[in-house]
Every structure is written in C-alpha cells, then in structure tokens.
Scaffold this motif. Sequence first.
Motif, PDB file in Angstrom:
ATOM      1  N   ALA A   8       0.718  -1.089  -0.154  1.00  0.00           N
ATOM      2  CA  ALA A   8      -0.247  -0.069   0.035  1.00  0.00           C
ATOM      3  C   ALA A   8       1.060   1.277   0.089  1.00  0.00           C
ATOM      4  CB  ALA A   8      -0.878   0.276   1.183  1.00  0.00           C
ATOM      5  N   ALA A   9       2.136   1.269   1.011  1.00  0.00           N
ATOM      6  CA  ALA A   9       2.806   2.347   0.270  1.00  0.00           C
ATOM      7  C   ALA A   9       3.399   2.502  -0.067  1.00  0.00           C
ATOM      8  CB  ALA A   9       3.945   2.434   2.139  1.00  0.00           C
ATOM      9  N   LEU A  10       3.946   1.195  -0.933  1.00  0.00           N
ATOM     10  CA  LEU A  10       4.645   1.253  -2.406  1.00  0.00           C
ATOM     11  C   LEU A  10       3.547   1.890  -3.458  1.00  0.00           C
ATOM     12  CD1 LEU A  10       7.123  -0.926  -2.113  1.00  0.00           C
ATOM     13  CD2 LEU A  10       8.289   1.299  -1.673  1.00  0.00           C
ATOM     14  N   LEU A  67       8.072 -11.847   0.025  1.00  0.00           N
ATOM     15  CA  LEU A  67       7.095 -10.815  -0.167  1.00  0.00           C
ATOM     16  C   LEU A  67       7.777  -9.759   0.878  1.00  0.00           C
ATOM     17  CD1 LEU A  67       3.953 -11.867  -1.890  1.00  0.00           C
ATOM     18  CD2 LEU A  67       6.760 -11.723  -2.775  1.00  0.00           C
ATOM     19  N   VAL A  68       8.083  -9.641   2.725  1.00  0.00           N
ATOM     20  CA  VAL A  68       8.249  -8.736   2.922  1.00  0.00           C
ATOM     21  C   VAL A  68       9.943  -8.328   3.089  1.00  0.00           C
ATOM     22  CG1 VAL A  68       8.901  -7.986   4.951  1.00  0.00           C
ATOM     23  CG2 VAL A  68       6.401  -9.308   4.594  1.00  0.00           C
ATOM     24  N   LEU A  69      10.399  -9.580   2.413  1.00  0.00           N
ATOM     25  CA  LEU A  69      11.962  -9.167   2.284  1.00  0.00           C
ATOM     26  C   LEU A  69      12.422  -8.704   0.620  1.00  0.00           C
ATOM     27  CD1 LEU A  69      13.517 -12.907   2.976  1.00  0.00           C
ATOM     28  CD2 LEU A  69      13.337 -10.113   4.132  1.00  0.00           C
ATOM     29  N   VAL A  70      11.185  -8.567  -0.503  1.00  0.00           N
ATOM     30  CA  VAL A  70      11.706  -7.962  -1.541  1.00  0.00           C
ATOM     31  C   VAL A  70      10.477  -6.641  -1.120  1.00  0.00           C
ATOM     32  CG1 VAL A  70       9.997  -8.185  -3.646  1.00  0.00           C
ATOM     33  CG2 VAL A  70      10.850  -9.638  -3.028  1.00  0.00           C
ATOM     34  N   LEU A  71       9.584  -6.589  -1.042  1.00  0.00           N
ATOM     35  CA  LEU A  71       9.384  -5.267  -0.089  1.00  0.00           C
ATOM     36  C   LEU A  71      10.038  -3.986   0.305  1.00  0.00           C
ATOM     37  CD1 LEU A  71       5.537  -6.528   0.013  1.00  0.00           C
ATOM     38  CD2 LEU A  71       6.239  -4.630  -1.745  1.00  0.00           C
ATOM     39  N   LEU A  72      10.945  -4.555   1.062  1.00  0.00           N
ATOM     40  CA  LEU A  72      11.617  -3.952   1.953  1.00  0.00           C
ATOM     41  C   LEU A  72      13.089  -3.382   0.908  1.00  0.00           C
ATOM     42  CD1 LEU A  72      12.178  -5.739   5.374  1.00  0.00           C
ATOM     43  CD2 LEU A  72      11.147  -3.395   4.642  1.00  0.00           C
ATOM     44  N   VAL A  73      13.759  -4.542   0.433  1.00  0.00           N
ATOM     45  CA  VAL A  73      14.948  -4.156  -0.670  1.00  0.00           C
ATOM     46  C   VAL A  73      14.389  -2.929  -1.386  1.00  0.00           C
ATOM     47  CG1 VAL A  73      16.379  -5.166  -2.615  1.00  0.00           C
ATOM     48  CG2 VAL A  73      15.883  -6.049  -0.686  1.00  0.00           C
ATOM     49  N   PRO A 100       7.909   2.021  -9.484  1.00  0.00           N
ATOM     50  CA  PRO A 100       6.666   1.253  -9.433  1.00  0.00           C
ATOM     51  C   PRO A 100       7.061  -0.538 -10.964  1.00  0.00           C
ATOM     52  CG  PRO A 100       6.135   2.911  -9.325  1.00  0.00           C
ATOM     53  CD  PRO A 100       7.554   3.101  -9.905  1.00  0.00           C
ATOM     54  N   ASP A 101       7.145  -0.872 -11.470  1.00  0.00           N
ATOM     55  CA  ASP A 101       7.208  -1.521 -12.457  1.00  0.00           C
ATOM     56  C   ASP A 101       8.266  -2.570 -11.427  1.00  0.00           C
ATOM     57  OD1 ASP A 101       5.245  -0.189 -14.136  1.00  0.00           O
ATOM     58  OD2 ASP A 101       5.954  -0.454 -15.878  1.00  0.00           O
ATOM     59  N   THR A 102       9.882  -2.371 -11.687  1.00  0.00           N
ATOM     60  CA  THR A 102      10.024  -3.194 -11.142  1.00  0.00           C
ATOM     61  C   THR A 102       9.218  -3.858  -9.501  1.00  0.00           C
ATOM     62  OG1 THR A 102      11.930  -1.807 -12.306  1.00  0.00           O
ATOM     63  CG2 THR A 102      12.153  -3.390  -9.933  1.00  0.00           C
ATOM     64  N   VAL A 103       8.589  -3.121  -8.893  1.00  0.00           N
ATOM     65  CA  VAL A 103       8.512  -3.660  -7.898  1.00  0.00           C
ATOM     66  C   VAL A 103       7.440  -4.877  -8.088  1.00  0.00           C
ATOM     67  CG1 VAL A 103       7.074  -2.845  -5.541  1.00  0.00           C
ATOM     68  CG2 VAL A 103       8.831  -1.604  -5.917  1.00  0.00           C
ATOM     69  N   GLY A 104       6.506  -4.893  -8.911  1.00  0.00           N
ATOM     70  CA  GLY A 104       5.788  -5.620  -9.716  1.00  0.00           C
ATOM     71  C   GLY A 104       6.730  -6.811  -9.653  1.00  0.00           C
ATOM     72  N   ILE A 105       7.652  -6.651 -10.891  1.00  0.00           N
ATOM     73  CA  ILE A 105       7.976  -7.650 -11.382  1.00  0.00           C
ATOM     74  C   ILE A 105       8.513  -8.712 -10.027  1.00  0.00           C
ATOM     75  CG2 ILE A 105       9.896  -8.685 -12.903  1.00  0.00           C
ATOM     76  CD1 ILE A 105       9.594  -6.360 -14.560  1.00  0.00           C
ATOM     77  N   ALA A 106       9.513  -7.558  -9.539  1.00  0.00           N
ATOM     78  CA  ALA A 106      10.394  -8.371  -8.062  1.00  0.00           C
ATOM     79  C   ALA A 106       9.230  -9.238  -7.397  1.00  0.00           C
ATOM     80  CB  ALA A 106      10.587  -7.697  -7.190  1.00  0.00           C
ATOM     81  N   LEU A 107       7.557  -8.544  -6.940  1.00  0.00           N
ATOM     82  CA  LEU A 107       6.325  -9.336  -5.851  1.00  0.00           C
ATOM     83  C   LEU A 107       6.206 -10.797  -6.863  1.00  0.00           C
ATOM     84  CD1 LEU A 107       4.596  -5.945  -4.937  1.00  0.00           C
ATOM     85  CD2 LEU A 107       6.017  -8.360  -3.362  1.00  0.00           C
ATOM     86  N   ALA A 108       6.085 -10.646  -7.886  1.00  0.00           N
ATOM     87  CA  ALA A 108       5.930 -11.952  -9.414  1.00  0.00           C
ATOM     88  C   ALA A 108       7.113 -12.736  -8.739  1.00  0.00           C
ATOM     89  CB  ALA A 108       5.272 -11.477 -10.052  1.00  0.00           C
ATOM     90  N   ALA A 109       8.309 -12.415  -8.616  1.00  0.00           N
ATOM     91  CA  ALA A 109       8.991 -13.297  -8.687  1.00  0.00           C
ATOM     92  C   ALA A 109      10.072 -13.756  -7.736  1.00  0.00           C
ATOM     93  CB  ALA A 109      11.045 -12.505  -9.148  1.00  0.00           C
TER      94      ALA A 109
END
Length: 536
Positions: A29-31, A172-178, A186-195
């Motif tokens: 939500a924050a990102l 996913l929390v670790l991905v989001l913290l990174v 934002p697009d990179t965040v989405g791809i990282a979450l999917a991975a």
Amino acid sequence: MSLVGKFASVGSATMASRVLGFVREALIAALLAAGPVADAFYAAFRFPNLFRRLLGEGAFNSAFIPLFAKELEGGGQAAAEVFARQVLSVLLVILIALSALAMIFMPFLVGTVIAPKFADTPDKFDLTVLLTRVMFPYLAAMSLVAMLSGVLNSYRRYFLAALAPTLLNIVLVLVLLVALYNDFAPDTVGIALAAGVTISGLLQFALLYAAVRRTGFGLQIARPRLSKPVRRLLWLALPAAITGGITQLNLLVGQVIASGQDGAISVLNYADRIEQLPLGVIGIAVGVVLLPELSRALKAQDIKEAIYLQNRSLEFGLALTVPAAVALIVIPAELVALLFERGAFGRETTLLTASVLAGFAAGLPAFVLNKIFTPAYYARENMRTPMVFAGANAAVNIAGSLILFPQIGVLGIAIATSLAGWVNALLLAGALFRYNTFRPSALTGRRILLIIVGSAMMGGLLFVLSGWIGPVLLDGNILVRIGLMALVIAVAGGFYLSFAILTGVFELSQLRKLMRRGRKTSSADSDEPANPAKEE
C-alpha cells in the motif's frame, strides 16, 4: 490433544502468516497504493491463486484425505505410499501440461478471464500478462504442497502444514523492504513481487517434502498410471475442486467486474486481507482439522464422535467469528487507517476500503460456516451436493455484483459476495438437517444464541468507544493510535470473553487446558512418527 487444541495449533500457525500478510499489504500500500501496478499484481496473483484452490487445496483437501485415510487404515502405510506415489505422478503430468498451455495463451487469458477491461490500458494489460507468467509456476508448486499437507494432516501433523504459507509472506516482505530501500520503480516492484511468489512456492514445497520424509513416509515419482484409486480421486476431485474454489471464483468474478474502475481491484484486495485474518485463523483451522478427524470417525462408524466433532466445531467457529464480524462492521475505517493509511495510501482510499471491508464482514460467519458444514459431505465422499450448492452461490454472486456494482460501486461486489456466502451456508445446513446427517444439540443451539447476544452487546460497546476516541484513532500520532486501538480491542474483547464465560459459551476447564497446552510440545507435531489410527 483436544479438538480445540488442534484448532489452536493450526490457528496459531495461520495467525503468524496473516500477521506477516498485514505487513506485506502495508508495504504494498505504501509503495503502490491503489495504482496501476498494484492492480496488475493483484489481478495476476488472483489467477494462480484461483487454480491453486481449484486444483490444489480444494481438490486434495477434500478428495485426497478421505481416500488416503481409507488406504492407510485398510492396507497400512505401504498401501498409502503406493496410492500417494500414483497420485503424485498423475498430478505432475496435469500440472506440467496446464502450466505450458497457460504460459502460451496468457495474453488471451488476461484479456478474457483475468482482467478483460485492462485492454483499454495497454501498459497495465502487458504488465499483467508478464506478472502472471512469472508467478504461474507457483500454481504447480502449491498444488504439490496441498498434497503433502494432506499426507501430514492424515498423520495428525497439522502445525507445519499450516505454517508453510508463512514463507510466502516472509519472501514478499523481504522483496518489498529491498524495493523500499533501493527506491525501485513501481514496475520493478511488481516484477520483483511476482518472482518472490514463485520462489516462495518452491520453498514451501521443499519444507513439506522434508517434513513428509521425516515421518518415515516414502514418496517417490512413479510412472503415471490411472489406477482404480486414482480414478476415484479424480472423480471426486472434480466437484470438490469446483466447490473448494468457490470463494476464489467469486473474488475473480468481482475482479473482472471491478477491472473497469481504477483502483477497485486493489481496494478489494486490501479489504479482503483484513477479513482473511479471522477467516484464516478460525475458518481454515476448523476446516483443516475437521475433515481428517471426521473422516476417521465415520470410517470407524463412530456416529457419536462425528456429531460431537460437528457440534464443537460449530460452537468454536461462531464463538470467535461473530464478534470479529461485528467489530469489522463497527470500526472498519479506524482499522484500515491504522493498517494501511500512509505514503501513497490516502484518506479517500481508506474510507472506500473500509466500506468494502464492512461489506465482506457481513458474510464472515457464513464463510466460516461453509468451512464447518462442507467436511460433513466430503468425509462421506459426497462431493456432488456441495458442488450444486456452490453453483447457486456463484449465480447469486454474479447476479448481485452485476446489479449492485453500477449502483454503489465496488461496495456492491463485497455485498454480493457476502450474500452468496450466506446462501451457500444455508443450503449446506438445510441439506444436513433434512437428511438427518447433523442436527445441532440443544446445548449448541443455546450457545449460538448467547454468542449472538454477546456479540451484539460488544458491538454496542465498540460503537460508544469509537464515538469517544474515533477522531484520534483516525488522525492521531501513530504510536497513540496503536495504543488506543489495542486498548479498544482489549476492552471489547474482555467484555465479550467475560460474557461468554459467565453464560457458559466457553468452558473454563477447556481454556485452562488450552493455556497449559501452549507450554507443552504436542506429540502431533513432534519429530516422532505418529500412529494415524490411534487417537491422541
């Protein structure tokens, strides 16, 4: 271990996953707030999640466990190993074929099933296709995890199978913290979450595979063969998969309808995340434990034990769910603001999410009742009746969403989902009553009435408290808001618990046993092999 103790074991593991899920959603939500990348991610994630419920959890937790228990009790561990090996081999073939087809036709699936109205926004559409492809292997991993969970549950090893989903939220929390630390786009965040979703699926499979091996159970891949037990499983799994995935199917229908409104999909997911805490801790705990326990009782023709299990499950489920639903209806905005309102997540989104949360909460007891009533059918290998009722559920949900969404927006989807849940619960209960398969005892009926009265009184108390300190809960300092919310929950919860103990809804002896159990190691989750035929 007592039935309530088993519920608590699974519920505590699920609670850990749900708490981490809140952290995950707060970071998303924050990102991303309710922007296009959040819409794309949630739309993409819904698809493998839907098929995970249809092919994995729904089918195997419903069809696999009764048949596996029959093999285990009839032919011993050797026969059960042969059955599980045959199922694993056939399942792998199905999953590989399904994954290959999905990868190839993903643009078509996104354009027709996942989020057809995203086609009006090409960038969002393309990102959704990419994210779905990246995370689709999660489906295969989680379907295998569901089977391994079924094996562990049949051995009364409930805790680790319930704890495994925590790995999804940890990753996913670790991905989001990174992403937050490195200020990802934002697009990179989405791809990282999917991975991260796919990686978490592989980790869960590895964890449960090791746990199954530690029980001494030999599980290997064999040549796929449609033996008689496997054909029976597939025959039972088809209607069970349809029934078990009906909640996800309803959410997918809501997602398709909501895809025409910017941010609506994200709002549905944020509200659903809060609702999933009581639903997961209570409903899933009851459903996971009740099916194997009920299957064993019916196989032993112990009707008295079967009725006892259903009565206690009904009391336990409603005693915790009804007050939770009341709280979510009375103070939704304060909860959403505390959990999500920061960064890109503003007050307008808070109020919209709160209204949707209240709409979902109205159906929360029904969703838990479905988890309680459905195992009564599955344990008897009756998959057809719940499937027919699930069809009625879907019809009510789709019709309600189509009628209400143009009138009141995304709130209409939540209301339609809750209404459909109540229709399903009443149909399941009515058929059980009509065929004399289960009728609540007089004591259970009395306790349910007291639960409703106590929850209503607690709701009145919450309403008064929110009137006094509601503005501070919405706009005060974050530490003050956390402290006040904890105080409000403690006061309301303490009032309800006192009422429940004084009126006999909760038995003090059971609560004391539960508290003592928390200080001990349960033999059901120890490293020693369990005897599945012996009651603990």
